[in-house]
Design a protein around this motif. Structure first.
Motif, PDB file in Angstrom:
ATOM      1  N   LEU A  22      -2.302 -11.965   8.069  1.00 31.10           N
ATOM      2  CA  LEU A  22      -2.544 -10.699   7.379  1.00 31.10           C
ATOM      3  C   LEU A  22      -1.258  -9.874   7.396  1.00 31.10           C
ATOM      4  CD1 LEU A  22      -4.996  -9.266   6.063  1.00 31.10           C
ATOM      5  CD2 LEU A  22      -5.308  -8.061   8.234  1.00 31.10           C
ATOM      6  N   ALA A  23      -0.707  -9.630   6.208  1.00 27.25           N
ATOM      7  CA  ALA A  23       0.539  -8.861   6.125  1.00 27.25           C
ATOM      8  C   ALA A  23       0.237  -7.389   6.362  1.00 27.25           C
ATOM      9  CB  ALA A  23       1.177  -9.044   4.745  1.00 27.25           C
ATOM     10  N   GLU A  24       1.102  -6.713   7.070  1.00 29.77           N
ATOM     11  CA  GLU A  24       0.903  -5.288   7.352  1.00 29.77           C
ATOM     12  C   GLU A  24       1.930  -4.460   6.609  1.00 29.77           C
ATOM     13  OE1 GLU A  24       1.882  -3.040  11.201  1.00 29.77           O
ATOM     14  OE2 GLU A  24      -0.285  -3.387  11.372  1.00 29.77           O
ATOM     15  N   THR A  25       1.455  -3.471   5.867  1.00 31.34           N
ATOM     16  CA  THR A  25       2.325  -2.523   5.182  1.00 31.34           C
ATOM     17  C   THR A  25       2.344  -1.237   5.985  1.00 31.34           C
ATOM     18  OG1 THR A  25       1.755  -3.438   3.015  1.00 31.34           O
ATOM     19  CG2 THR A  25       2.702  -1.236   3.053  1.00 31.34           C
ATOM     20  N   THR A  26       3.528  -0.756   6.323  1.00 29.71           N
ATOM     21  CA  THR A  26       3.661   0.485   7.076  1.00 29.71           C
ATOM     22  C   THR A  26       4.072   1.608   6.134  1.00 29.71           C
ATOM     23  OG1 THR A  26       4.252  -0.664   9.121  1.00 29.71           O
ATOM     24  CG2 THR A  26       4.850   1.667   8.954  1.00 29.71           C
ATOM     25  N   LEU A  27       3.307   2.697   6.137  1.00 27.43           N
ATOM     26  CA  LEU A  27       3.608   3.861   5.309  1.00 27.43           C
ATOM     27  C   LEU A  27       4.028   5.022   6.208  1.00 27.43           C
ATOM     28  CD1 LEU A  27       0.544   3.826   2.863  1.00 27.43           C
ATOM     29  CD2 LEU A  27       2.874   3.045   2.367  1.00 27.43           C
ATOM     30  N   THR A  28       5.142   5.635   5.866  1.00 28.89           N
ATOM     31  CA  THR A  28       5.585   6.836   6.579  1.00 28.89           C
ATOM     32  C   THR A  28       5.123   8.058   5.794  1.00 28.89           C
ATOM     33  OG1 THR A  28       7.526   5.681   7.430  1.00 28.89           O
ATOM     34  CG2 THR A  28       7.562   8.081   7.512  1.00 28.89           C
ATOM     35  N   VAL A  29       4.431   8.943   6.475  1.00 31.24           N
ATOM     36  CA  VAL A  29       3.815  10.101   5.827  1.00 31.24           C
ATOM     37  C   VAL A  29       4.358  11.393   6.427  1.00 31.24           C
ATOM     38  CG1 VAL A  29       1.628  11.285   5.348  1.00 31.24           C
ATOM     39  CG2 VAL A  29       1.710   8.770   5.398  1.00 31.24           C
ATOM     40  N   HIS A  30       4.751  12.320   5.558  1.00 34.30           N
ATOM     41  CA  HIS A  30       5.240  13.632   5.981  1.00 34.30           C
ATOM     42  C   HIS A  30       4.226  14.696   5.565  1.00 34.30           C
ATOM     43  CE1 HIS A  30       7.189  17.462   4.742  1.00 34.30           C
ATOM     44  NE2 HIS A  30       7.763  17.355   5.922  1.00 34.30           N
ATOM     45  N   TYR A  31       4.053  15.701   6.414  1.00 32.34           N
ATOM     46  CA  TYR A  31       3.164  16.812   6.044  1.00 32.34           C
ATOM     47  C   TYR A  31       3.690  18.116   6.641  1.00 32.34           C
ATOM     48  CZ  TYR A  31       1.146  16.324  10.770  1.00 32.34           C
ATOM     49  OH  TYR A  31       0.960  16.271  12.130  1.00 32.34           O
ATOM     50  N   PRO A  32       3.253  19.267   6.117  1.00 29.95           N
ATOM     51  CA  PRO A  32       3.700  20.568   6.634  1.00 29.95           C
ATOM     52  C   PRO A  32       2.666  21.178   7.572  1.00 29.95           C
ATOM     53  CG  PRO A  32       2.637  20.880   4.530  1.00 29.95           C
ATOM     54  CD  PRO A  32       2.494  19.409   4.869  1.00 29.95           C
ATOM     55  N   MET A  33       3.033  22.261   8.197  1.00 30.45           N
ATOM     56  CA  MET A  33       2.143  23.135   8.964  1.00 30.45           C
ATOM     57  C   MET A  33       1.246  22.383   9.954  1.00 30.45           C
ATOM     58  SD  MET A  33       1.274  26.196   6.284  1.00 30.45           S
ATOM     59  CE  MET A  33      -0.020  25.364   5.396  1.00 30.45           C
ATOM     60  N   PRO A  34       1.842  21.788  10.981  1.00 24.90           N
ATOM     61  CA  PRO A  34       1.057  21.010  11.945  1.00 24.90           C
ATOM     62  C   PRO A  34      -0.017  21.836  12.653  1.00 24.90           C
ATOM     63  CG  PRO A  34       3.296  21.375  12.744  1.00 24.90           C
ATOM     64  CD  PRO A  34       3.281  21.784  11.315  1.00 24.90           C
ATOM     65  N   PRO A  53      -7.089  -2.400   7.751  1.00 29.92           N
ATOM     66  CA  PRO A  53      -6.300  -2.881   8.887  1.00 29.92           C
ATOM     67  C   PRO A  53      -4.946  -3.472   8.497  1.00 29.92           C
ATOM     68  CG  PRO A  53      -8.169  -4.340   8.436  1.00 29.92           C
ATOM     69  CD  PRO A  53      -8.366  -3.120   7.601  1.00 29.92           C
ATOM     70  N   ASP A  54      -4.755  -3.732   7.206  1.00 31.53           N
ATOM     71  CA  ASP A  54      -3.463  -4.272   6.764  1.00 31.53           C
ATOM     72  C   ASP A  54      -2.454  -3.173   6.438  1.00 31.53           C
ATOM     73  OD1 ASP A  54      -5.169  -3.542   4.662  1.00 31.53           O
ATOM     74  OD2 ASP A  54      -4.071  -4.777   3.231  1.00 31.53           O
ATOM     75  N   ILE A  55      -2.857  -1.898   6.609  1.00 32.82           N
ATOM     76  CA  ILE A  55      -1.950  -0.778   6.321  1.00 32.82           C
ATOM     77  C   ILE A  55      -1.834   0.098   7.564  1.00 32.82           C
ATOM     78  CG2 ILE A  55      -1.486   1.216   4.838  1.00 32.82           C
ATOM     79  CD1 ILE A  55      -3.310  -0.065   2.729  1.00 32.82           C
ATOM     80  N   LYS A  56      -0.621   0.340   7.988  1.00 35.58           N
ATOM     81  CA  LYS A  56      -0.371   1.184   9.152  1.00 35.58           C
ATOM     82  C   LYS A  56       0.211   2.518   8.689  1.00 35.58           C
ATOM     83  CE  LYS A  56       2.311   1.510  13.439  1.00 35.58           C
ATOM     84  NZ  LYS A  56       3.394   0.905  14.241  1.00 35.58           N
ATOM     85  N   ILE A  57      -0.308   3.626   9.210  1.00 41.14           N
ATOM     86  CA  ILE A  57       0.206   4.954   8.895  1.00 41.14           C
ATOM     87  C   ILE A  57       1.016   5.471  10.079  1.00 41.14           C
ATOM     88  CG2 ILE A  57      -0.381   7.345   8.291  1.00 41.14           C
ATOM     89  CD1 ILE A  57      -1.117   5.303   6.126  1.00 41.14           C
TER      90      ILE A  57
END
Length: 421
Positions: A22-34, A53-57
């Protein structure tokens, strides 16, 4: 036995070569105002990864404000630091579009084919469009509301069951609360940081930031003058001190301010910070012109930045999940923002009975018919324009300038920052 072991080993090798891992794709996510969104983002991403499960955030360092967020993203364009997705303030989508940074979601929406069935009506999709182009999906939207300390209102002779419905009433009661003494102030109006709360007064009077063709500043016209005069009267008559944003919020939560005017998105944090110190209530924001008035829509949209085809497919899944019914069911109770997904708002599986059980959240819901876009200034100087307006509002609050002078000065400066046709 040895022969059986060899056969099993051969079978295992065969399966490994015929069934790909199972190939895993990693996505980097940015957001404001924690302060508003960290817990929300953690919950949404965890649930998404369970379902995919094949996508990592993974999250990039969040930005303190929408303004810092857009500047960070624009600095990172074309570098390895640029995230795959970001959450951009609705008033900054225009800047992203003008620089052609975001992925056009139009083809993905068209290919999907059933957005309405997922709760994304045309009205909701338009919240994150720029001139008809789908820049993102609206994630969290809000309007400014009135928070009030019912104990102080009652002590000053007001009726907590019938809060002020006009700015005259707010200012009069704020002055009475200030007169109670003991370090109590009447009003906290969140004018700092951006032009949103000034927009609330301006739009509430039926005014606009620029002319229809965007060639001339109009926020210093009659409606803007009324808005500026309300701010001045809050200071002189209503007990509005020169608060920083955080100081105002802390003073209100400590029971030392009668009225607080800011985003409904701060509701969950306010409830938590107030605790049982006083009787917290909320109500709709007064309009200077109830017939013509509207309110600016604050909040943000999820935007896809990655140009990688495989990542785009994964990013589209995450964007729809975050802005979809599950995401809305986390955002609304976790913050105070209003739902951006019709399925979430209506279905008992999500928020169907939430508002009946949580009356403090109803003020924002009642104002949804008044929502209009938070104005996005054209050209590359949007952040500078906003800061110019804020700097001149500060002159009204600290009483170093009259409203007309401050707004005329702001208008003259902003005129010079608009793009030349």
């Amino acid at each position: 036995m040895k022969r059986i072991t060899q056969l099993l080993a051969a079978a295992a090798i065969s399966m490994a070569t015929t069934v790909p891992a199972l190939a895993e794709t990693t996505l980097t996510v940015h957001y404001p105002m924690p302060g508003f969104f960290k817990d929300v983002m953690d919950t949404i991403s965890k649930k998404f990864m369970e379902k995919n499960p094949d996508i990592k955030i993974q999250f990039a360092s969040p930005s303190a404000t929408y303004e810092e967020g857009i500047q960070t993203i624009l600095r990172q364009v074309g570098t390895s630091e640029m995230p795959d997705l970001t959450f951009i303030g609705l008033n900054r989508l225009r800047m992203i579009d003008e620089r052609d940074v975001a992925v056009d979601l139009g083809p993905l929406v068209k290919k999907d084919g059933n957005m309405a069935e997922q709760g994304f009506s045309d009205t909701i999709l338009k919240l994150a469009q720029v001139k008809g182009k789908q820049i993102g999906l609206a994630f969290a939207t809000s309007t400014p509301i009135m928070y009030y300390n019912a104990d102080l209102v009652k002590a000053a002779g007001g009726d907590p069951e019938n809060p002020p419905k006009t700015w005259d009433e707010v200012i009069a009661l704020g002055g009475k609360i200030k007169a109670l003494g003991n370090g109590v102030d009447g009003i906290d109006f969140r004018w700092q940081g951006d032009d949103w709360m000034f927009s609330a007064l301006l739009f509430g009077a039926g005014g606009s930031m620029l002319s229809e063709d965007e060639s001339k500043v109009t926020f210093n016209g009659p409606e803007g003058q009324k808005a500026g005069e309300v701010i001045e009267r809050m200071v002189k008559e209503g007990g509005l001190p020169v608060f920083t944003k955080s100081a105002g919020e802390q003073a209100f939560a400590a029971g030392k301010v009668g009225f607080e005017f800011q985003t409904t998105g701060a509701l969950r944090n306010t409830i938590k910070n107030v605790g049982d110190k006083f009787d917290l209530r909320t109500a709709p924001l007064p309009l200077l012109d109830p017939a013509k008035g509207h309110l600016p829509t604050g909040g943000n949209a999820v935007v896809i930045l990655t140009k990688d085809a495989a990542k785009q497919e994964a990013a589209w899944k995450f964007a729809k999940f975050a802005a979809g019914p599950y995401g809305a069911s986390v955002v609304v109770p976790g913050t105070g923002y209003v739902p951006n997904n019709e399925l979430a708002a209506k279905s008992p599986d999500y928020l169907g009975d939430f508002y009946a059980k949580n009356p403090l959240f109803q003020a924002g819901l009642k104002q949804m018919p008044l929502m209009v876009p938070w104005y996005a200034f054209p050209g590359s100087n949007g952040v500078r324009v906003t800061q110019t307006i804020v700097d001149n509002l500060s002159r009204i609050v600290d009483q170093s300038s009259a409203p007309k002078e401050a707004l005329d000065d702001a208008a003259a400066d902003v005129e010079g920052m608009l793009p030349r046709s």
